[in-house]
Write an enzyme that holds these catalytic residues in place. Structure first.
Site, short mmCIF file in Angstrom:
data_model
loop_
_atom_site.label_atom_id
_atom_site.label_comp_id
_atom_site.label_asym_id
_atom_site.label_seq_id
_atom_site.Cartn_x
_atom_site.Cartn_y
_atom_site.Cartn_z
N ASP A 122 -0.69 5.14 3.58
CA ASP A 122 0.43 4.23 3.87
C ASP A 122 1.27 3.93 2.63
OD1 ASP A 122 2.02 2.77 5.63
OD2 ASP A 122 0.86 0.92 5.40
N LYS A 168 4.41 3.45 0.61
CA LYS A 168 5.81 3.08 0.85
C LYS A 168 6.18 2.03 -0.17
CE LYS A 168 4.31 -0.19 4.44
NZ LYS A 168 4.48 -0.62 5.85
N ASN A 184 4.45 -1.40 -0.42
CA ASN A 184 3.06 -1.48 -0.86
C ASN A 184 2.89 -1.17 -2.34
OD1 ASN A 184 2.25 -2.15 1.70
ND2 ASN A 184 1.52 -0.11 2.25
#
Length: 415
Positions: free
Chosen positions: A206, A208, A211
């Site tokens: 995840d 991105k 984050n």
């Protein structure tokens, strides 16, 4: 330019949606639903991992067997230990707050999650996986550290390093894009963190800009490990459909088994976004964006170096078996000509001066946090026990779901 500004504004408004919420909205869009690729995605059965899909599956273990991680390293911790000061982030299941420990005056980022919301979406396994991965992060400079975790009857608490240089997303939003040397520095630190996770057989899944945080000096800190997948050997695969729409790799959209190269696709997407201001295949139309990811050739404008162009082409290779990193993982990224100015030992020792200094004055300096968060009042329930009727109704289910997250103090110890 007007079209790009409109696209960017629309993009910013949508970015914080979780994938579950995103798919629910997608399902109500009649135009998008007619697109064959979108129909294929919406017809997905509940996510399953490849290792659970053998010919003669054994009965699944109970939730407590799956995710019992043992007691907390701080069994006496409780919400009243902290003075909760500001909301600094929000997610699907709760909030992240700046808090000061009452005993030692140290500042922490406390991630507070609602058990009820987690159970409703059947995400307890991901939350426990996040805690498990956080426990392994202590030895890497670009991964956020977990001090300890604990729970009350209705909430889970992660006590994390407080990082206040701002999300990479926030800085990109303000500056639109970065010059190549700055993008290279961030990409190198991100790649180092991903390479470390891969060395532990963890796939992040995840990546991105939301984050990716900057610390007070401007170094990268990777956070939010809820979608990490553990125990993926170098040639191992998994098949759970998860991630963030703009960054989904083609193999994930195709519902094919995927491996750790999914993280290198995401690194390519983030690097592209740092250089150009939007993800590589972005469209305001969801169906079109998915079609772009699957079928549209990568288009690179001429305002980047040949080395950057070559790296993006390698990372954003639609065929994962030909993607940069597919054979020797991080070593291939590390040795790419784009990173030739980087001394990796100095990078990991934080001896390279970051290209941007957030210039924070101290823990109370919240200038790099989105006012969308910091203007929100701190919920009075954050450090309190729940209503006794609610506890009676749900405590048995919650207790079984989160066995081992921590030692739960007795009710009267935090009333």
């Amino acid at each position: 330019m007007k079209d790009k500004t409109t696209a960017l504004t629309s993009f910013m408004k949508q970015r914080r949606m979780g994938l579950n919420d995103f798919i629910q909205r997608l399902a109500t869009n009649s135009y998008a639903c007619k697109h064959p690729e979108v129909q294929s995605i919406l017809n997905l059965s509940p996510p399953q991992d490849a290792e659970l899909m053998n010919a003669n599956p054994s009965p699944p273990p109970s939730p407590s067997q799956q995710i019992n991680l043992g007691p907390s390293s701080n069994p006496s911790a409780k919400p009243s230990d902290f003075h909760f000061l500001k909301v600094i982030g929000k997610g699907s299941f709760g909030k992240v707050l700046l808090a000061r420990h009452r005993a030692d005056d140290q500042f922490y980022a406390v991630k507070v999650l609602q058990k009820k919301a987690i159970l409703k979406k059947k995400e307890e396994k991901h939350i426990m996986s996040e805690r498990n991965v956080l426990l392994k992060n202590v030895k890497h400079p670009f991964l956020v550290g977990l001090h300890y975790s604990f729970q009350t009857a209705d909430k889970l608490y992660f006590i994390l390093d407080y990082i206040n240089g701002g999300e990479l997303f926030y800085h990109l939003q303000r500056e639109r894009c970065f010059l190549e040397p700055r993008a290279r520095f961030y990409a190198a630190e991100i790649a180092s963190a991903l390479g470390y996770l891969h060395s532990l057989n963890i796939v992040y899944r995840d990546l991105k800009p939301e984050n990716i945080l900057l610390d007070s000096e401007g170094h990268i800190i990777l956070t939010d490990f809820g979608l990490c997948k553990e125990n993926i050997e170098p040639n191992g695969t998994t098949s759970t459909f998860c991630g963030t729409p703009e960054y989904l790799a083609p193999e994930v959209l195709h519902k094919q088994p995927y491996d750790r190269t999914v993280d290198w696709w995401c690194l390519g997407a983030v690097l592209y976004e740092m250089l150009y201001g939007l993800p590589p295949f972005y469209s305001r139309n969801t169906a079109e964006m998915y079609d772009n990811i699957l079928n549209k050739p990568l288009q690179l404008k001429p305002n980047i170096s040949n080395a950057a162009r070559h790296l993006l082409e390698g990372l954003l290779q639609k065929d994962r078996t030909k993607r940069l990193g597919c054979t020797e993982d991080f070593i291939e990224i590390k040795n790419h000509i784009f990173f030739s100015p980087i001394n990796w030992d100095d990078l990991n020792s934080k001896k390279i001066t970051p290209p941007f200094n957030p210039n924070v004055t101290g823990p109370n300096d919240l200038r790099h946090f989105d006012p969308e968060f910091t203007d929100e009042p701190v919920p009075s329930s954050i450090g309190c026990s729940p209503d006794s009727a609610l506890v009676t109704a749900s405590i048995k289910e919650a207790a079984e779901a989160f066995v081992g997250f921590s030692y739960a103090p007795s009710m009267d110890s935090y009333l």
